[in-house]
Scaffold this motif. Structure first.
Motif, short mmCIF file in Angstrom:
data_model
loop_
_atom_site.label_atom_id
_atom_site.label_comp_id
_atom_site.label_asym_id
_atom_site.label_seq_id
_atom_site.Cartn_x
_atom_site.Cartn_y
_atom_site.Cartn_z
N ASP A 18 0.78 -1.30 -0.03
CA ASP A 18 0.13 0.01 -0.04
C ASP A 18 0.95 1.46 0.00
OD1 ASP A 18 -1.76 1.91 0.13
OD2 ASP A 18 -2.43 1.19 2.27
N SER A 21 0.10 4.19 2.60
CA SER A 21 0.03 3.71 3.70
C SER A 21 1.26 4.79 4.66
CB SER A 21 0.59 2.28 4.23
OG SER A 21 0.69 2.09 5.52
N PRO A 24 4.38 1.86 4.76
CA PRO A 24 4.49 0.92 3.59
C PRO A 24 5.44 0.06 3.94
CG PRO A 24 5.52 3.31 2.96
CD PRO A 24 4.93 3.29 4.28
N HIS A 27 5.68 -5.83 -0.49
CA HIS A 27 4.91 -7.17 -0.79
C HIS A 27 6.14 -8.31 -1.01
CE1 HIS A 27 2.36 -10.32 -2.77
NE2 HIS A 27 1.53 -9.49 -2.43
#
Length: 89
Positions: A18, A21, A24, A27
């Motif tokens: 994200d 965010s 962050p 991933h």
């Protein structure tokens, strides 16, 4: 060619869960993204912006794409990604 802060931000977005965010995170599967996949993602994003006629300056996106395409070896790409994502690891 060196990366500007804007180019770095553009590329980092592809690896984060994200990007907007407060904290962050990368991933895990995207951390293993290969160079050709990143190039495809960038090309697709540029194409989508052009097709939707969004009023955005695509020069930074094209510069980021050019920088990634100039990377020659897998080792150089790995070092590039490590440097790019250092603050998120």
């Amino acid at each position: 060619m060196t990366l500007t802060e804007e180019n770095r931000f553009i590329l980092i977005q592809f690896f984060l869960v994200d990007p907007l965010s407060q904290r962050p995170k990368i991933h895990p599967k995207r951390l293993e993204m290969k160079k050709n996949r990143l190039i495809k993602e960038l090309r697709d994003m540029i194409s989508d912006y052009k097709e939707s006629e969004i009023d955005i300056d695509l020069e930074s996106y094209q510069e980021a794409l050019k920088v990634v395409k100039e990377i020659k070896t897998a080792e150089e790409y790995s070092d590039f990604i490590d440097d790019l994502l250092r603050n998120y690891l």
